[in-house]
Design an enzyme around this catalytic site. Structure first.
Site, PDB file in Angstrom:
ATOM      1  N   GLY A  16       0.823  -1.206   0.000  1.00 25.11           N
ATOM      2  CA  GLY A  16       0.000   0.000   0.000  1.00 25.11           C
ATOM      3  C   GLY A  16       0.855   1.253   0.000  1.00 25.11           C
ATOM      4  N   GLY A  19       2.438   1.539  -3.333  1.00 25.85           N
ATOM      5  CA  GLY A  19       1.367   1.808  -4.291  1.00 25.85           C
ATOM      6  C   GLY A  19       0.906   3.252  -4.203  1.00 25.85           C
ATOM      7  N   GLU A  20       0.749   3.764  -2.973  1.00 25.92           N
ATOM      8  CA  GLU A  20       0.318   5.147  -2.800  1.00 25.92           C
ATOM      9  C   GLU A  20       1.391   6.104  -3.298  1.00 25.92           C
ATOM     10  OE1 GLU A  20      -0.841   5.869   1.170  1.00 25.92           O
ATOM     11  OE2 GLU A  20      -2.578   4.545   1.091  1.00 25.92           O
ATOM     12  N   MET A  21       2.649   5.773  -3.046  1.00 23.34           N
ATOM     13  CA  MET A  21       3.747   6.619  -3.502  1.00 23.34           C
ATOM     14  C   MET A  21       3.741   6.696  -5.029  1.00 23.34           C
ATOM     15  SD  MET A  21       5.519   7.907  -1.026  1.00 23.34           S
ATOM     16  CE  MET A  21       7.154   8.194  -1.734  1.00 23.34           C
ATOM     17  N   GLY A  24       0.271   8.108  -6.234  1.00 22.33           N
ATOM     18  CA  GLY A  24       0.175   9.514  -5.839  1.00 22.33           C
ATOM     19  C   GLY A  24       1.040  10.382  -6.737  1.00 22.33           C
TER      20      GLY A  24
END
Length: 28
Positions: A16, A19-21, A24
């Site tokens: 996560g 993935g967010e990095m 984003g």
């Protein structure tokens, strides 16, 4: 139950977080 949650958080926090990095950065 608690141990399973800890292992789940470890696995999903790694995926996560990365993935967010990535998502984003691409989204922004």
């Amino acid at each position: 139950s608690l141990q399973a949650a800890t292992e789940w958080l470890k696995a999903n926090n790694q995926r996560g977080f990365l993935g967010e990095m990535g998502a984003g950065s691409n989204a922004d």
